[in-house]
Design a protein around this motif. Structure first.
Motif, PDB file in Angstrom:
ATOM      1  N   ALA A  48       0.837  -1.202   0.000  1.00  0.00           N
ATOM      2  CA  ALA A  48       0.000   0.000   0.000  1.00  0.00           C
ATOM      3  C   ALA A  48       0.871   1.250   0.000  1.00  0.00           C
ATOM      4  O   ALA A  48       0.401   2.343  -0.304  1.00  0.00           O
ATOM      5  N   PHE A  49       2.153   1.089   0.334  1.00  0.00           N
ATOM      6  CA  PHE A  49       3.085   2.218   0.269  1.00  0.00           C
ATOM      7  C   PHE A  49       3.203   2.774  -1.150  1.00  0.00           C
ATOM      8  O   PHE A  49       3.621   3.906  -1.349  1.00  0.00           O
ATOM      9  N   SER A  50       2.871   1.926  -2.129  1.00  0.00           N
ATOM     10  CA  SER A  50       3.020   2.351  -3.526  1.00  0.00           C
ATOM     11  C   SER A  50       1.926   3.339  -3.934  1.00  0.00           C
ATOM     12  O   SER A  50       2.000   3.933  -5.006  1.00  0.00           O
ATOM     13  N   ILE A  51       0.927   3.503  -3.094  1.00  0.00           N
ATOM     14  CA  ILE A  51      -0.175   4.413  -3.426  1.00  0.00           C
ATOM     15  C   ILE A  51       0.179   5.831  -2.955  1.00  0.00           C
ATOM     16  O   ILE A  51       0.404   6.049  -1.766  1.00  0.00           O
ATOM     17  N   PRO A  52       0.240   6.775  -3.892  1.00  0.00           N
ATOM     18  CA  PRO A  52       0.622   8.148  -3.499  1.00  0.00           C
ATOM     19  C   PRO A  52      -0.331   8.721  -2.446  1.00  0.00           C
ATOM     20  O   PRO A  52      -1.539   8.450  -2.477  1.00  0.00           O
ATOM     21  N   LYS A  53       0.252   9.484  -1.565  1.00  0.00           N
ATOM     22  CA  LYS A  53      -0.530  10.103  -0.480  1.00  0.00           C
ATOM     23  C   LYS A  53      -1.705  10.917  -1.061  1.00  0.00           C
ATOM     24  O   LYS A  53      -2.807  10.918  -0.495  1.00  0.00           O
ATOM     25  N   GLY A 110      -9.036  -2.918   4.282  1.00  0.00           N
ATOM     26  CA  GLY A 110      -9.228  -2.932   5.736  1.00  0.00           C
ATOM     27  C   GLY A 110      -9.042  -4.293   6.365  1.00  0.00           C
ATOM     28  O   GLY A 110      -9.500  -4.539   7.476  1.00  0.00           O
ATOM     29  N   CYS A 111      -8.361  -5.179   5.656  1.00  0.00           N
ATOM     30  CA  CYS A 111      -8.140  -6.526   6.207  1.00  0.00           C
ATOM     31  C   CYS A 111      -7.155  -6.478   7.361  1.00  0.00           C
ATOM     32  O   CYS A 111      -7.227  -7.302   8.267  1.00  0.00           O
ATOM     33  N   CYS A 112      -6.226  -5.526   7.272  1.00  0.00           N
ATOM     34  CA  CYS A 112      -5.149  -5.454   8.257  1.00  0.00           C
ATOM     35  C   CYS A 112      -4.533  -4.049   8.180  1.00  0.00           C
ATOM     36  O   CYS A 112      -4.994  -3.247   7.368  1.00  0.00           O
ATOM     37  N   PRO A 113      -3.552  -3.761   9.005  1.00  0.00           N
ATOM     38  CA  PRO A 113      -2.991  -2.408   8.972  1.00  0.00           C
ATOM     39  C   PRO A 113      -2.537  -2.010   7.568  1.00  0.00           C
ATOM     40  O   PRO A 113      -2.062  -2.842   6.801  1.00  0.00           O
ATOM     41  N   TRP A 114      -2.696  -0.718   7.268  1.00  0.00           N
ATOM     42  CA  TRP A 114      -2.421  -0.179   5.931  1.00  0.00           C
ATOM     43  C   TRP A 114      -1.090  -0.674   5.370  1.00  0.00           C
ATOM     44  O   TRP A 114      -1.009  -1.143   4.242  1.00  0.00           O
ATOM     45  N   GLU A 115      -0.040  -0.581   6.199  1.00  0.00           N
ATOM     46  CA  GLU A 115       1.292  -0.911   5.685  1.00  0.00           C
ATOM     47  C   GLU A 115       1.468  -2.411   5.479  1.00  0.00           C
ATOM     48  O   GLU A 115       2.433  -2.846   4.883  1.00  0.00           O
ATOM     49  N   ARG A 116       0.518  -3.212   5.979  1.00  0.00           N
ATOM     50  CA  ARG A 116       0.604  -4.668   5.809  1.00  0.00           C
ATOM     51  C   ARG A 116      -0.356  -5.184   4.742  1.00  0.00           C
ATOM     52  O   ARG A 116      -0.339  -6.367   4.420  1.00  0.00           O
ATOM     53  N   CYS A 117      -1.231  -4.329   4.258  1.00  0.00           N
ATOM     54  CA  CYS A 117      -2.291  -4.800   3.358  1.00  0.00           C
ATOM     55  C   CYS A 117      -1.705  -5.280   2.024  1.00  0.00           C
ATOM     56  O   CYS A 117      -1.029  -4.532   1.317  1.00  0.00           O
ATOM     57  N   ASN A 164      -3.519  -6.178  -0.558  1.00  0.00           N
ATOM     58  CA  ASN A 164      -4.527  -6.075  -1.626  1.00  0.00           C
ATOM     59  C   ASN A 164      -4.617  -4.701  -2.298  1.00  0.00           C
ATOM     60  O   ASN A 164      -4.950  -4.606  -3.480  1.00  0.00           O
ATOM     61  N   MET A 165      -4.366  -3.654  -1.537  1.00  0.00           N
ATOM     62  CA  MET A 165      -4.597  -2.314  -2.077  1.00  0.00           C
ATOM     63  C   MET A 165      -3.619  -1.949  -3.183  1.00  0.00           C
ATOM     64  O   MET A 165      -4.010  -1.371  -4.209  1.00  0.00           O
ATOM     65  N   GLY A 166      -2.347  -2.256  -2.982  1.00  0.00           N
ATOM     66  CA  GLY A 166      -1.329  -1.884  -3.961  1.00  0.00           C
ATOM     67  C   GLY A 166      -1.611  -2.442  -5.351  1.00  0.00           C
ATOM     68  O   GLY A 166      -1.687  -1.687  -6.339  1.00  0.00           O
ATOM     69  N   PRO A 167      -1.823  -3.778  -5.476  1.00  0.00           N
ATOM     70  CA  PRO A 167      -2.083  -4.346  -6.801  1.00  0.00           C
ATOM     71  C   PRO A 167      -3.373  -3.827  -7.429  1.00  0.00           C
ATOM     72  O   PRO A 167      -3.441  -3.608  -8.641  1.00  0.00           O
ATOM     73  N   ALA A 168      -4.418  -3.633  -6.621  1.00  0.00           N
ATOM     74  CA  ALA A 168      -5.692  -3.135  -7.163  1.00  0.00           C
ATOM     75  C   ALA A 168      -5.512  -1.710  -7.688  1.00  0.00           C
ATOM     76  O   ALA A 168      -5.987  -1.371  -8.781  1.00  0.00           O
ATOM     77  N   TYR A 169      -4.818  -0.891  -6.902  1.00  0.00           N
ATOM     78  CA  TYR A 169      -4.573   0.489  -7.337  1.00  0.00           C
ATOM     79  C   TYR A 169      -3.745   0.506  -8.618  1.00  0.00           C
ATOM     80  O   TYR A 169      -4.029   1.260  -9.557  1.00  0.00           O
ATOM     81  N   LYS A 170      -2.737  -0.357  -8.665  1.00  0.00           N
ATOM     82  CA  LYS A 170      -1.842  -0.399  -9.837  1.00  0.00           C
ATOM     83  C   LYS A 170      -2.627  -0.797 -11.095  1.00  0.00           C
ATOM     84  O   LYS A 170      -2.426  -0.231 -12.173  1.00  0.00           O
ATOM     85  N   LEU A 171      -3.545  -1.762 -10.941  1.00  0.00           N
ATOM     86  CA  LEU A 171      -4.342  -2.191 -12.094  1.00  0.00           C
ATOM     87  C   LEU A 171      -5.170  -1.017 -12.627  1.00  0.00           C
ATOM     88  O   LEU A 171      -5.203  -0.766 -13.841  1.00  0.00           O
ATOM     89  N   LEU A 172      -5.823  -0.320 -11.719  1.00  0.00           N
ATOM     90  CA  LEU A 172      -6.638   0.826 -12.138  1.00  0.00           C
ATOM     91  C   LEU A 172      -5.778   1.886 -12.820  1.00  0.00           C
ATOM     92  O   LEU A 172      -6.157   2.436 -13.859  1.00  0.00           O
ATOM     93  N   HIS A 173      -4.638   2.142 -12.226  1.00  0.00           N
ATOM     94  CA  HIS A 173      -3.716   3.133 -12.785  1.00  0.00           C
ATOM     95  C   HIS A 173      -3.236   2.693 -14.165  1.00  0.00           C
ATOM     96  O   HIS A 173      -3.254   3.475 -15.125  1.00  0.00           O
ATOM     97  N   ASP A 174      -2.842   1.431 -14.272  1.00  0.00           N
ATOM     98  CA  ASP A 174      -2.308   0.921 -15.546  1.00  0.00           C
ATOM     99  C   ASP A 174      -3.371   0.903 -16.645  1.00  0.00           C
ATOM    100  O   ASP A 174      -3.053   0.977 -17.832  1.00  0.00           O
ATOM    101  N   MET A 175      -4.634   0.777 -16.231  1.00  0.00           N
ATOM    102  CA  MET A 175      -5.703   0.756 -17.235  1.00  0.00           C
ATOM    103  C   MET A 175      -6.151   2.176 -17.610  1.00  0.00           C
ATOM    104  O   MET A 175      -7.085   2.336 -18.393  1.00  0.00           O
ATOM    105  N   LEU A 234      -9.079   4.306  -0.054  1.00  0.00           N
ATOM    106  CA  LEU A 234      -9.517   4.648   1.304  1.00  0.00           C
ATOM    107  C   LEU A 234      -8.436   4.245   2.300  1.00  0.00           C
ATOM    108  O   LEU A 234      -8.059   3.069   2.382  1.00  0.00           O
ATOM    109  N   TYR A 235      -7.966   5.207   3.049  1.00  0.00           N
ATOM    110  CA  TYR A 235      -6.894   4.954   4.015  1.00  0.00           C
ATOM    111  C   TYR A 235      -7.496   4.473   5.335  1.00  0.00           C
ATOM    112  O   TYR A 235      -8.092   5.255   6.080  1.00  0.00           O
ATOM    113  N   LEU A 236      -7.358   3.187   5.575  1.00  0.00           N
ATOM    114  CA  LEU A 236      -7.792   2.613   6.843  1.00  0.00           C
ATOM    115  C   LEU A 236      -6.521   2.212   7.589  1.00  0.00           C
ATOM    116  O   LEU A 236      -5.878   1.217   7.244  1.00  0.00           O
ATOM    117  N   ALA A 237      -6.132   2.993   8.553  1.00  0.00           N
ATOM    118  CA  ALA A 237      -4.828   2.817   9.203  1.00  0.00           C
ATOM    119  C   ALA A 237      -4.685   1.451   9.852  1.00  0.00           C
ATOM    120  O   ALA A 237      -3.639   0.814   9.743  1.00  0.00           O
TER     121      ALA A 237
END
Lengths: 165, 165
Positions: A38-43, A116-123, A125-136, A144-147
């Motif tokens: 999830a770190f790969s998602i810009p603030k 929201g499965c686990c802490p943001w920095e451990r998730c 799922n978010m990084g790959p999903a965001y990357k797919l949307l970005h790449d498309m 959604l930032y769920l700490a």
């Protein structure tokens, strides 16, 4: 790189070593730390819970589509009202579901993803999903930032959810 | 008019999103009972562990924080087992096969069963992992640890409960 980041990378490596060998291909984690983090998602692309709540309940012309990119069991217990289950972004089956859903959409569609499965920095799922949307080519995507997790940062704050698959 | 109003209220209440926060925390109450089939085909009946201190761990293969805890819990099962500790794992994976492969690979020394949204709701909602409960010898839930927790805290609480009659 801080000790905290080193620890996260080490855990990611442990996960990969434990899963890549034996799990079926649809469940494999992507190798390498960046895309699945999830770190790969810009603030600037992150959305705070209170902002999403305002979007959902305010008189906003452009309401977002909301996609849950975590586990089905979590979705069944509680999900943000109106959100759609897309499947875990860490698994190719989940990404396929997301890809099929977004393919016909205009690239300017306002989309919010969350897990929201686990802490943001451990998730995972978010990084790959965001990357797919970005790449498309989707240009109006927020994450959604769920700490901590969905329970603590959404349900626990009184924002509405519904249950069921 | 009043009847119509009441009818409308009932209908709206029925249609309103369910709140997962409505699930009651089991803390300081008798642990919700369950019987499940373990990943290796055995029977897991929580009621059979009355008289032992139970560490009930909700985890999943995709949960990085869980991977930190699992080896410690396996170690505690070996070292505290003679004093009356019983570790129980509940996998919140969507796919039982993933959990089974992982369980075998990790050679976990305690029973693990699959969870679901019903069991999650019984324990107040498992809306983020890891989630660990400590149940005393009388079957009362005495502690709840949500998210990545300092293992020393869990260990200290565990020792307290093991020292109680």
């Amino acid at each position: 790189m801080s000790l905290r980041h080193l620890r996260i990378v080490a855990v990611a490596a442990l996960l990969a070593s434990l899963t890549l060998v034996q799990l079926p291909s649809h469940a494999q984690f992507s190798p390498g730390p960046s895309p699945e983090s999830a770190f790969s998602i810009p603030k600037a692309q992150q959305l705070q819970p209170e902002e999403l709540s305002r979007l959902l309940h305010g008189q906003v012309a452009n309401k977002p589509l909301i996609f849950q990119v975590g586990s089905h069991m979590l979705f069944a217990q509680a999900h943000i009202v109106g959100s759609e289950y897309m499947g875990p972004g860490s698994q190719s089956a989940g990404l396929k579901l997301l890809q099929d859903r977004i393919s016909p959409l205009p690239r300017k569609t306002f989309i919010v993803i969350y897990c929201g499965c686990c802490p943001w920095e451990r998730c995972p799922n978010m990084g790959p999903a965001y990357k797919l949307l970005h790449d498309m080519g989707f240009t109006n995507v927020k994450a959604l930032y769920l700490a901590n997790n969905l329970g603590a940062d959404w349900v626990g704050k009184g924002y509405p959810v519904e249950s069921g698959r | 008019m009043i009847v119509v109003g009441l009818f409308a209220t009932v209908c709206l209440a029925a249609l309103a999103p369910q709140s997962a926060s409505a699930d009651e925390s089991p803390l300081n109450k008798t642990a919700p009972q369950f019987v499940r089939k373990t990943l290796d085909g055995g029977k897991l009946d929580l009621g059979n562990f009355r008289g032992k201190v139970v560490l009930l761990d909700f985890w999943a293969t995709w949960c990085a924080s869980c991977q930190i805890e699992l080896p410690a819990f396996a170690r505690w099962q070996r070292s505290y087992g003679a004093q009356g500790l019983q570790v129980i794992g509940i996998s919140m994976d969507d796919d039982p096969e993933l959990a089974r492969r992982f369980y075998r690979r990790m050679k976990l020394s305690y029973p693990v069963a699959m969870g679901d949204e019903q069991l999650g709701a019984q324990y107040g909602g498992v809306l983020g992992l890891p989630l660990t409960f400590l149940i005393d010898r009388h079957g009362v839930v005495r502690a709840r640890f949500q998210g990545e927790t300092d293992l020393k805290l869990i260990d200290a609480r565990l020792k307290e409960l093991l020292s109680e009659p």
